[in-house]
Each structure stands twice: as structure tokens, then as C-alpha cells.
Design a protein around this motif. Structure first.
Motif, PDB file in Angstrom:
ATOM      1  N   VAL A 103       0.853  -1.193   0.000  1.00 22.99           N
ATOM      2  CA  VAL A 103       0.000   0.000   0.000  1.00 22.99           C
ATOM      3  C   VAL A 103       0.886   1.239   0.000  1.00 22.99           C
ATOM      4  N   GLY A 104       0.474   2.254  -0.773  1.00 21.66           N
ATOM      5  CA  GLY A 104       1.191   3.514  -0.797  1.00 21.66           C
ATOM      6  C   GLY A 104       0.270   4.675  -0.486  1.00 21.66           C
ATOM      7  N   ILE A 105       0.872   5.790  -0.059  1.00 20.30           N
ATOM      8  CA  ILE A 105       0.119   7.024   0.220  1.00 20.30           C
ATOM      9  C   ILE A 105       0.788   8.159  -0.535  1.00 20.30           C
ATOM     10  N   THR A 106       0.004   8.929  -1.280  1.00 20.56           N
ATOM     11  CA  THR A 106       0.532  10.093  -1.989  1.00 20.56           C
ATOM     12  C   THR A 106      -0.312  11.317  -1.657  1.00 20.56           C
ATOM     13  N   VAL A 107       0.233  12.485  -1.964  1.00 22.42           N
ATOM     14  CA  VAL A 107      -0.506  13.737  -1.826  1.00 22.42           C
ATOM     15  C   VAL A 107      -1.037  14.112  -3.201  1.00 22.42           C
ATOM     16  N   GLU A 108      -2.363  14.221  -3.310  1.00 25.85           N
ATOM     17  CA  GLU A 108      -3.002  14.477  -4.600  1.00 25.85           C
ATOM     18  C   GLU A 108      -3.914  15.712  -4.519  1.00 25.85           C
ATOM     19  N   PRO A 109      -4.286  16.268  -5.674  1.00 21.88           N
ATOM     20  CA  PRO A 109      -5.242  17.380  -5.666  1.00 21.88           C
ATOM     21  C   PRO A 109      -6.566  16.945  -5.046  1.00 21.88           C
ATOM     22  N   ALA A 110      -7.289  17.900  -4.471  1.00 19.51           N
ATOM     23  CA  ALA A 110      -8.586  17.594  -3.866  1.00 19.51           C
ATOM     24  C   ALA A 110      -9.452  16.830  -4.848  1.00 19.51           C
ATOM     25  N   GLY A 111     -10.076  15.756  -4.386  1.00 27.43           N
ATOM     26  CA  GLY A 111     -10.872  14.916  -5.267  1.00 27.43           C
ATOM     27  C   GLY A 111     -10.130  13.679  -5.711  1.00 27.43           C
ATOM     28  N   GLY A 112      -8.788  13.670  -5.559  1.00 29.52           N
ATOM     29  CA  GLY A 112      -8.009  12.495  -5.912  1.00 29.52           C
ATOM     30  C   GLY A 112      -7.607  12.444  -7.369  1.00 29.52           C
ATOM     31  N   SER A 113      -6.796  11.448  -7.710  1.00 27.57           N
ATOM     32  CA  SER A 113      -6.269  11.282  -9.068  1.00 27.57           C
ATOM     33  C   SER A 113      -6.468   9.848  -9.535  1.00 27.57           C
ATOM     34  N   ASP A 114      -6.473   9.666 -10.849  1.00 25.33           N
ATOM     35  CA  ASP A 114      -6.591   8.317 -11.412  1.00 25.33           C
ATOM     36  C   ASP A 114      -5.292   7.532 -11.236  1.00 25.33           C
ATOM     37  N   GLN A 115      -4.167   8.253 -11.278  1.00 26.98           N
ATOM     38  CA  GLN A 115      -2.861   7.658 -11.058  1.00 26.98           C
ATOM     39  C   GLN A 115      -2.054   8.609 -10.182  1.00 26.98           C
ATOM     40  N   PRO A 116      -1.074   8.112  -9.412  1.00 30.74           N
ATOM     41  CA  PRO A 116      -0.298   8.993  -8.532  1.00 30.74           C
ATOM     42  C   PRO A 116       0.380  10.114  -9.313  1.00 30.74           C
ATOM     43  N   THR A 117       0.325  11.323  -8.769  1.00 31.76           N
ATOM     44  CA  THR A 117       0.983  12.471  -9.396  1.00 31.76           C
ATOM     45  C   THR A 117       2.153  12.965  -8.552  1.00 31.76           C
TER      46      THR A 117
END
Length: 250
Positions: A225-239
Motif C-alpha cells: 500500500v502507498g500514500i501520496t498527496v493528490e489534488p482535492a478529489g483524488g487522481s486516477d494515477q499517482p501524481t
């Protein structure tokens, strides 16, 4: 404060039950004590699992009553800090009752915060209540599953995260403790690592530093499992690069 006393504060620290002066002293001690660090993370994970495992879901009658009452009951005005003053004035006993109360509060806060946030994100009033209840039941079921396995890791800024997986249920729960709030306009997003391919597993509540999150979708043989910081609403793939990576419990 003596070192022996600091060693005894791991449980209270994990439950956020220390006054400011003791918390600051313990955090200075924690930075150089591997034993207390491990014990604190284990206390946090165990408390969440035990508390949530005993959670009972309300029946449909109570749900209907609450949905009706929230449209008619006026909000209670702020108490002007009375509750906080009462907490500071309370006796500082370290008996069993203090630990039991803290454990109940920690479990309720973790489950309650998650349920409320997921409740607010739904579209319809009835759907909100149903979804929150179902997710709470599933989350508690994973934590209480006889085959549940967990892995705890130290995250950045003193936070900790615990991944709980039930192979029989094919579901996972992520327990976060002490995480810093994400940057404005961003959200923490969870991902299943399908042996190199990242699959979204849902968003964390950006306003809560400690929470229990039912990960979306089946584990389905994921390696971690991974955790990333994404724009509000989330992303389809990690940015962004992951701020944490946890392998699945053995």
C-alpha cells in the motif's frame, strides 16, 4: 520527570491523553528510545482494533429518528471553553478507569470521524446514512476478523500508520495516527500496489490527523500500500512520490 516515568507514558501518548507538558517531554524522549517508539505504535494499532471490533451498528429505527431530529434540533452554542477547563482540572489518576475511558474515546473518535466524513460525501440523505453504516460494519469486521494481520510503520513528522488486512474478507483498513494535514487544496490518497501498478484505494479525510479508513476495493493479491498527496478529489494515477509505502503483512 524521571526516565522511568517517561517509559510508562506510551499508552497515554498513543491515545492522545497526555497534557501538553508531559506530551512535549515524552516526544523528546521518544526521539531517542526505540523501545517506546515501538510500544507506542503497537498501542495505537491495538486500541483501534479492539475498540472498533466491539462497535455495534444502530438499527433502522434509530437511523430514521436521527435523520428526522437533525432537521429540527437547534445547534448548541459554544461552551466558552468550559469542557477544556474541566479536563485540565480533572484528577490525574493513572488507574485502570483512565485507560478504559481513553481507549473508548479513541475508538469512537476514529470510527465516528471516518463515518461522518464518508456520510457528508454521499449525495442523498438516506444513501448517506446507509453507506456510512455499511462502511462502519465492514471496517469493524476487517479489524475483528480472526485472520486479520497488521503491519505498523513510522511515517513522517512522528506519525504512524498501521495496515490491517483480512485475507478471508479480501479487504484492508489503514489506521493513521498523528498525520499532518495535507497542503491546502490537497488530500492524502491511498493506493494498492499491484506489483508495480498503482490502483486507487480511496481518499483520507484531509481534516483528521488520526483516523481509520476502509480501503476501497478488494486487496486482490496486492503487494503493498502507498500514500501520496493528490489534488482535492483524488487522481486516477499517482501524481507525486509516495510519502509512505507499506508491504502487506506476512
Amino acid at each position: 520527570m524521571r526516565t522511568e516515568d517517561l517509559h510508562s507514558l506510551t499508552g497515554a501518548y498513543a491515545l492522545h491523553a497526555l497534557p501538553d507538558d508531559e506530551r512535549d517531554a515524552f516526544e523528546r524522549h521518544l526521539a531517542g528510545c526505540a523501545t517506546c517508539d515501538q510500544e507506542t505504535r503497537e498501542f495505537a494499532a491495538a486500541t483501534a482494533r479492539l475498540g472498533l471490533a466491539e462497535t455495534l451498528s444502530p438499527g433502522p429505527v434509530l437511523k430514521d429518528r436521527v435523520l428526522h431530529r437533525i432537521t429540527t434540533v437547534r445547534q448548541v452554542p459554544p461552551d466558552g471553553g468550559t469542557a477544556a477547563k474541566a479536563r485540565r482540572a480533572a484528577p490525574r489518576g493513572r488507574g485502570l478507569a483512565r485507560w478504559a475511558l481513553a481507549a473508548c474515546l479513541a475508538a469512537a473518535a476514529g470510527l465516528g470521524g471516518t463515518a461522518v466524513w464518508q456520510y457528508e460525501r454521499a449525495q442523498d440523505a438516506g444513501e448517506r446514512a446507509t453507506q456510512a453504516e455499511q462502511r462502519a460494519e465492514t471496517l469493524a469486521g476487517v479489524l475483528a476478523a480472526p485472520d486479520a494481520e497488521s503491519r505498523t510503520a513510522r511515517l513522517s513528522d512522528g506519525a504512524s500508520g498501521t495496515l490491517v488486512v483480512s485475507e478471508d474478507r479480501d479487504r484492508a483498513v489503514f489506521l493513521a495516527s498523528g498525520m499532518a494535514e495535507p497542503p491546502q487544496g490537497s488530500v492524502y490518497q491511498l493506493w494498492f500496489d499491484d506489483h508495480g501498478t498503482m490502483r486507487s484505494a480511496g481518499l483520507m479525510d484531509p481534516g483528521s490527523t488520526s483516523q481509520a479508513v476502509l480501503m476501497e476495493g478488494a486487496v486482490d493479491g496486492a503487494a503493498g500500500v502507498g500514500i501520496t498527496v493528490e489534488p482535492a478529489g483524488g487522481s486516477d494515477q499517482p501524481t507525486s512520490d509516495p510519502i509512505a509505502l507499506l508491504s502487506m503483512p506476512a
